[in-house]
Design an enzyme around this catalytic site. Structure first.
Site, PDB file in Angstrom:
ATOM      1  N   ARG A   1      73.946  59.220 -47.681  1.00  0.00           N
ATOM      2  CA  ARG A   1      75.005  59.676 -48.599  1.00  0.00           C
ATOM      3  C   ARG A   1      74.808  59.022 -49.948  1.00  0.00           C
ATOM      4  NH1 ARG A   1      81.242  59.897 -46.753  1.00  0.00           N
ATOM      5  NH2 ARG A   1      81.550  59.232 -48.892  1.00  0.00           N
TER       6      ARG A   1
ATOM      7  N   ARG B   1      75.594  53.241 -43.118  1.00  0.00           N
ATOM      8  CA  ARG B   1      75.708  54.698 -43.223  1.00  0.00           C
ATOM      9  C   ARG B   1      74.814  55.223 -44.340  1.00  0.00           C
ATOM     10  NH1 ARG B   1      81.520  57.264 -44.264  1.00  0.00           N
ATOM     11  NH2 ARG B   1      81.086  56.620 -46.392  1.00  0.00           N
TER      12      ARG B   1
ATOM     13  N   LYS C   1      87.833  56.603 -40.833  1.00  0.00           N
ATOM     14  CA  LYS C   1      88.874  57.641 -40.863  1.00  0.00           C
ATOM     15  C   LYS C   1      88.317  59.019 -40.511  1.00  0.00           C
ATOM     16  CE  LYS C   1      89.060  57.691 -45.920  1.00  0.00           C
ATOM     17  NZ  LYS C   1      88.052  58.723 -46.213  1.00  0.00           N
TER      18      LYS C   1
ATOM     19  N   ARG D   1      84.124  52.153 -55.129  1.00  0.00           N
ATOM     20  CA  ARG D   1      85.027  52.927 -54.260  1.00  0.00           C
ATOM     21  C   ARG D   1      86.092  52.018 -53.633  1.00  0.00           C
ATOM     22  NH1 ARG D   1      80.820  55.153 -50.534  1.00  0.00           N
ATOM     23  NH2 ARG D   1      82.482  56.169 -49.390  1.00  0.00           N
TER      24      ARG D   1
ATOM     25  N   ARG E   1      95.298  60.476 -52.137  1.00  0.00           N
ATOM     26  CA  ARG E   1      94.545  59.259 -52.418  1.00  0.00           C
ATOM     27  C   ARG E   1      95.101  58.509 -53.619  1.00  0.00           C
ATOM     28  NH1 ARG E   1      89.071  60.194 -49.946  1.00  0.00           N
ATOM     29  NH2 ARG E   1      87.708  58.518 -50.570  1.00  0.00           N
TER      30      ARG E   1
HETATM   31  P1  AMP Z   1      85.263  60.320 -48.752  1.00  0.00           P
HETATM   32  O1  AMP Z   1      84.292  61.180 -47.996  1.00  0.00           O
HETATM   33  O2  AMP Z   1      86.680  60.480 -48.255  1.00  0.00           O
HETATM   34  O3  AMP Z   1      84.832  58.880 -48.811  1.00  0.00           O
HETATM   35  O4  AMP Z   1      85.272  60.864 -50.265  1.00  0.00           O
HETATM   36  C1  AMP Z   1      84.105  60.838 -51.063  1.00  0.00           C
HETATM   37  C2  AMP Z   1      84.439  61.023 -52.531  1.00  0.00           C
HETATM   38  O5  AMP Z   1      85.085  62.290 -52.715  1.00  0.00           O
HETATM   39  C3  AMP Z   1      85.420  60.003 -53.099  1.00  0.00           C
HETATM   40  O6  AMP Z   1      84.774  58.807 -53.510  1.00  0.00           O
HETATM   41  C4  AMP Z   1      86.006  60.781 -54.295  1.00  0.00           C
HETATM   42  O7  AMP Z   1      85.107  60.819 -55.386  1.00  0.00           O
HETATM   43  C5  AMP Z   1      86.086  62.193 -53.726  1.00  0.00           C
HETATM   44  N1  AMP Z   1      87.404  62.450 -53.086  1.00  0.00           N
HETATM   45  C6  AMP Z   1      87.666  62.649 -51.771  1.00  0.00           C
HETATM   46  N2  AMP Z   1      88.976  62.856 -51.558  1.00  0.00           N
HETATM   47  C7  AMP Z   1      89.573  62.782 -52.786  1.00  0.00           C
HETATM   48  C8  AMP Z   1      90.904  62.889 -53.246  1.00  0.00           C
HETATM   49  N3  AMP Z   1      91.935  63.114 -52.406  1.00  0.00           N
HETATM   50  N4  AMP Z   1      91.132  62.769 -54.583  1.00  0.00           N
HETATM   51  C9  AMP Z   1      90.129  62.545 -55.450  1.00  0.00           C
HETATM   52  N5  AMP Z   1      88.846  62.405 -55.085  1.00  0.00           N
HETATM   53  C10 AMP Z   1      88.555  62.527 -53.765  1.00  0.00           C
END
Ligand code: AMP
Length: 187
Positions: free
Chosen positions: A129, A123, A9, A140, A84
């Site tokens: 990360r 990754r 994404k 996740r 989310r």
């Molecule tokens: P991502 O980079 O989108 O995989 O997000 C990494 C982490 O950021 C997630 O596992 C959550 O802990 C946090 N996160 C990102 N977007 C949200 C959201 N909309 N609501 C809550 N936590 C978020």
């Protein structure tokens, strides 16, 4: 952009934002920046992120709305990683009603589970990360299934869900997203 971790994404949202000339707002990236800068918001968020669970709504909402409304209300944007959960979707909808804004399209990338895990582990090795470890990846994906995937029906019922096969090459997926968006009236 609504997809599980590892579906691509971020990559697709970036391409989409650049094609339409609008900002790419990725809540994960915004949160990681806050963590790296050691802000109070970042400090509060990092414990949740490292465990692979959702950061409290109020923190995420503040970040997103700051970007959408300052210095002026943006004309358009690609949201990546938000909303989310159903609660976040309702909050976003309420905000949209107040500001006469609506999501034109919600793009879902479908990718088989084993491909997601392989991509995330790679990754983790290549980019380091901290939440791309085996245990956190599992959590996740579980959080996605339980809290985020109900949004698919939420947006399908509203008639704005676009389902895309995310297992094709990056270029093929980008082309397919553009083709499907071209069919919409985005005025
Ligand atoms: P991502 O980079 O989108 O995989 O997000 C990494 C982490 O950021 C997630 O596992 C959550 O802990 C946090 N996160 C990102 N977007 C949200 C959201 N909309 N609501 C809550 N936590 C978020």
């Amino acid at each position: 952009m609504l997809a599980p971790p590892g579906a691509g994404k971020g990559t697709q949202a970036e391409a989409l934002a650049s094609n339409y000339g609008v900002p790419h707002l990725a809540t994960g990236d915004l949160l990681r920046k806050e963590v790296a800068s050691g802000t109070p918001l970042g400090e509060e968020a990092s414990a949740y992120m490292d465990r692979g669970v959702l950061v409290p709504d109020a923190l995420v909402l503040q970040l997103v709305l700051d970007r959408i409304t300052k210095p002026g209300l943006l004309d358009g944007f690609v949201l990546d990683g938000f909303p989310r959960s159903i609660r976040q979707a309702r909050l976003a909808h309420e905000w949209g009603v107040q500001h006469r804004r609506t999501f034109h399209a919600v793009i879902h990338l479908e990718v088989p589970r084993d491909v997601l895990v392989t991509r995330l582990l790679r990754r983790g090795r290549e980019e380091g990360r901290s939440d791309d470890t085996e245990e956190t990846i599992r959590r996740r994906l579980l959080v996605y299934d339980e809290e985020t995937s109900p949004l698919l029906d939420f947006y399908k019922e509203r008639g704005i869900l676009i389902e895309i096969d995310g297992s094709a090459t990056v270029e093929e997926v980008t082309e397919e997203i553009e083709r499907r968006l071209d069919e919409l009236d985005l005025s």
